[in-house]
Enzyme design. Structure first.
Site, short mmCIF file in Angstrom:
data_model
loop_
_atom_site.label_atom_id
_atom_site.label_comp_id
_atom_site.label_asym_id
_atom_site.label_seq_id
_atom_site.Cartn_x
_atom_site.Cartn_y
_atom_site.Cartn_z
N SER A 162 -73.07 33.37 12.63
CA SER A 162 -73.16 33.43 14.18
C SER A 162 -72.00 32.87 15.06
CB SER A 162 -74.46 33.12 14.95
OG SER A 162 -74.62 31.78 14.76
N CYS A 222 -72.41 42.79 10.92
CA CYS A 222 -71.40 42.37 11.77
C CYS A 222 -70.25 43.32 12.27
CB CYS A 222 -70.43 41.06 11.35
SG CYS A 222 -69.41 41.46 9.95
N LYS A 236 -72.91 27.24 -0.27
CA LYS A 236 -74.37 27.05 0.48
C LYS A 236 -74.72 28.47 1.06
CE LYS A 236 -75.95 26.85 4.15
NZ LYS A 236 -77.18 27.20 4.41
N GLU A 282 -80.24 30.10 3.78
CA GLU A 282 -81.51 29.61 3.12
C GLU A 282 -82.47 30.97 3.37
OE1 GLU A 282 -79.73 28.98 5.96
OE2 GLU A 282 -81.05 28.42 7.72
N GLU A 338 -75.33 39.38 21.23
CA GLU A 338 -75.27 40.13 20.25
C GLU A 338 -76.74 40.28 19.73
OE1 GLU A 338 -74.25 37.96 16.33
OE2 GLU A 338 -73.51 40.08 15.39
N PHE A 343 -77.27 35.66 6.46
CA PHE A 343 -78.23 36.27 5.73
C PHE A 343 -77.93 37.75 5.58
CE2 PHE A 343 -79.59 37.52 10.00
CZ PHE A 343 -80.04 38.85 9.70
P1 NAD Z 1 -76.33 31.73 11.49
O1 NAD Z 1 -75.00 31.51 11.88
O2 NAD Z 1 -77.70 31.29 11.93
O3 NAD Z 1 -76.23 30.96 10.03
C1 NAD Z 1 -75.09 31.09 9.16
C2 NAD Z 1 -75.06 30.05 8.23
O4 NAD Z 1 -75.09 28.84 9.00
C3 NAD Z 1 -76.12 29.61 7.31
O5 NAD Z 1 -75.81 29.39 5.95
C4 NAD Z 1 -77.11 28.62 8.04
O6 NAD Z 1 -77.72 27.75 7.23
C5 NAD Z 1 -75.93 27.87 8.65
N1 NAD Z 1 -76.36 27.18 9.93
C6 NAD Z 1 -77.01 27.71 11.03
N2 NAD Z 1 -77.04 26.98 11.94
C7 NAD Z 1 -76.31 25.87 11.62
C8 NAD Z 1 -76.13 24.86 12.43
N3 NAD Z 1 -76.22 24.55 13.62
N4 NAD Z 1 -74.82 23.84 11.96
C9 NAD Z 1 -74.40 24.16 10.73
N5 NAD Z 1 -74.77 25.39 9.98
C10 NAD Z 1 -75.64 26.25 10.58
O7 NAD Z 1 -76.07 33.25 11.27
P2 NAD Z 1 -77.27 34.19 10.36
O8 NAD Z 1 -78.20 34.60 11.30
O9 NAD Z 1 -77.53 34.00 9.24
O10 NAD Z 1 -76.18 35.70 10.14
C11 NAD Z 1 -76.09 36.60 11.17
C12 NAD Z 1 -74.75 36.31 11.96
O11 NAD Z 1 -73.65 36.26 11.05
C13 NAD Z 1 -74.60 37.28 12.92
O12 NAD Z 1 -74.01 36.64 14.20
C14 NAD Z 1 -73.39 38.21 12.34
O13 NAD Z 1 -72.69 38.71 13.16
C15 NAD Z 1 -72.56 37.21 11.79
N6 NAD Z 1 -71.72 37.89 10.73
C16 NAD Z 1 -70.40 37.87 10.89
C17 NAD Z 1 -69.50 38.29 9.73
C18 NAD Z 1 -67.99 38.57 10.12
O14 NAD Z 1 -67.32 38.60 9.24
N7 NAD Z 1 -67.67 38.39 11.36
C19 NAD Z 1 -70.11 38.81 8.66
C20 NAD Z 1 -71.41 38.70 8.45
C21 NAD Z 1 -72.39 38.29 9.50
#
Ligand code: NAD
Length: 500
Positions: A232, A287, A179, A182, A390, A155
């Site tokens: 994450s 991140c 994708k 959401e 985190e 997000f």
């Molecule tokens: P998230 O992991 O909750 O969700 C990321 C995506 O995965 C979303 O599209 C979500 O719909 C999907 N998703 C969630 N749970 C899932 C599951 N169990 N199985 C399959 N798909 C699933 O992350 P978030 O809260 O949207 O974003 C924040 C996180 O992203 C933080 O941890 C941040 O550090 C990380 N991030 C990392 C980078 C990087 O380059 N390393 C860059 C931006 C954000």
């Protein structure tokens, strides 16, 4: 949270057409500045994924055969259209995410830079050749697209993270299934209109919505050749495991806990300004946020009072009005606000000292927004609950160390390895830090060392799962496979064709 306030749905986008989804549950999209619902997203499953992947598959042969310079022309036109729509898109980003307009501009600007990078695809796709590897035999390698590839996004950067993926993927000749998160699906929905105007053929970029069920269907789909994921760490690890076990190429960027080492010889004014921006930009939902400072020796006493003053003066408020922008916006949801606040409570309870407290911040102009003020919490120890996870919110944890070596070893004890920075005027200290810190993106007197589009976003350890990173030449490598051809032509005399 009045459902009547929903003014937008998020249809699928496939084969160049929008298609509403019926009979699925939905997830709400909020304006975090107001706490109101602004859209709803269908939580799709295998049926919708099959349809969208089929559209991407049907478009692949023609797009693959489109010469790279013609594919690049679409991106050149898109770049101009993005510039024309820049301010409007940025206000949209601020509205669905909560970040300030200036942060939204950074989000989209960095995304446009990836489009600019991808415009150079005819050069980036060039292969290698060696003449006469044996007498009369030549060899060359060229790059081919993989087919249908998919991107799954978090997000926190509604524009940049999707644009890390699809401009490079489609420039390489792949067709793409996106994708989006959401929580922030609307920005890419708007960009699709620009892609159509730029002349992208139907089916080259497609959108499906949802959560785990939808992602699992993409991971299991036999026609999806590669998955680019950002999110994450627990989800990234699982996506990498599942995707590779289904024979796919996977790059999965995870979470982070970025250490910032403060040396006693650091320039006070410039350091505290950079540390503030690194920790509290995008309300800490980056991140590459510098979320954990280690003050070495007397650096804490020298820098922290100035930092606390600067942070205490930050204005927090709604970001969805162009003419009145705060220093920091809301966090993404009410649940996330409660989680971050709870972690600060636990950190304080374990003995750390809150210097600037953002937990009780109230914003009169937007009383239902998901606001937290910036928090600086000092004397955090490695066993403090704030260190085990985190936080991903506007919280700067400060640890103390006696030496640079101790500070580096504190940074290297944690599982993540995205970014790390040092503030110092000593070249020797900077060099020691750069060589020994276990992180993939290092800043020297730079608070957020996020690389631009031409470099890989090179997280290490639990911040990345896979081999080829996102962006830059590694991105091109990820979205292509090589073919090596060995050629021998028999002499004219053998064929006798030309002699007659
Ligand atoms: P998230 O992991 O909750 O969700 C990321 C995506 O995965 C979303 O599209 C979500 O719909 C999907 N998703 C969630 N749970 C899932 C599951 N169990 N199985 C399959 N798909 C699933 O992350 P978030 O809260 O949207 O974003 C924040 C996180 O992203 C933080 O941890 C941040 O550090 C990380 N991030 C990392 C980078 C990087 O380059 N390393 C860059 C931006 C954000």
């Amino acid at each position: 949270m009045n459902p009547a306030a929903v003014d937008q749905t998020c249809p699928l986008y496939l084969g160049g057409k929008w298609k509403e989804v019926a009979g699925r549950g939905s997830s709400q999209v909020f304006n975090p500045s107001r706490g109101t619902v602004i859209a709803s997203v269908p939580m799709c499953g295998a049926a919708e994924v099959n349809e969208v992947v089929a559209a991407a598959r049907a478009a692949f042969p023609d797009w693959r055969d489109t010469p790279p310079n013609e594919r690049a022309q679409v991106l050149f036109r898109l770049k101009i259209l993005l510039e024309d729509a820049f301010e409007e898109l940025c206000l949209g980003i601020s509205t669905e995410h909560g970040k300030t307009l200036s942060e939204a501009r950074g989000d989209l600007r960095r995304g446009i830079e990836v489009v600019e990078f991808a415009c150079g695809i005819p050069t980036l796709l060039m292969g290698e050749s060696l003449e006469n590897i044996a007498r009369g035999i030549d060899c060359h390698t060229d790059r081919h697209p993989l087919g249908v590839v998919a991107g799954i996004c978090p997000f926190n950067f509604p524009a940049l993270v999707p644009m890390w993926m699809w401009p490079i993927a489609i420039a390489c000749g792949n067709t793409f299934v996106l994708k989006p998160s959401e929580k922030v699906p609307l920005t890419m929905q708007r960009v699709v209109g620009l892609l159509e105007k730029a002349g992208l053929p139907p089916g080259v970029l497609n959108i499906v919505h949802g959560g785990r069920e939808c992602v699992d269907a993409l991971l299991e789909h036999p026609d999806v050749a590669a998955i680019s994921f950002v999110g994450s760490t627990p989800v990234a690890r699982e996506i990498h495991r599942k995707g590779t076990s289904h024979g796919k190429r996977v790059q999965a960027a995870g979470g982070a806990k970025n250490f910032v080492i403060l040396m006693p010889d650091a320039d006070v004014d410039r350091t505290v300004e950079a540390v503030k921006d690194g920790a509290f930009g995008c309300a800490g939902e980056r991140c590459m946020a510098g979320s954990t400072a280690v003050a070495v020796g007397e650096a804490g006493d020298k820098l922290l009072p100035a930092l606390a003053d600067l942070v205490g003066a930050m204005k927090v408020g709604p970001t969805d009005i162009r003419d009145s922008q705060p220093d920091m916006g809301a966090v993404i949801s009410a649940e996330h606000k409660a989680r971050v606040s709870g972690l600060v409570d636990a950190g304080e309870h374990a003995g750390a000292k809150v210097l600037t407290d953002g937990r009780k911040t109230k914003v009169d102009a937007a009383p239902d927004g998901f606001f937290l003020g910036p928090t600086v919490i000092d004397h955090v120890t490695p066993d403090n609950p704030l260190m085990g996870t985190e936080v991903f919110g506007p919280v700067l944890a400060v640890l103390r160390a006696k030496t640079l070596e101790d500070a580096i070893s504190l940074a290297n004890r944690q599982a993540f390895g995205n970014g790390a920075s040092i503030f110092t005027s000593s070249g020797k200290a900077a060099r020691e830090f750069r060589r020994n810190v276990s992180a993939g993106m290092v800043g020297i007197n730079v608070g957020v060392p996020a690389p631009l589009a031409y470099f890989p976003f090179s997280g290490w350890n639990d911040s990345f799962f896979g081999d080829l990173h996102i962006q830059g030449k590694e991105g091109v490598e990820f979205f292509t496979k090589r073919k090596t051809t060995t050629t021998r032509w028999f002499s004219f005399g053998d064929g006798e064709v030309w002699a007659r």
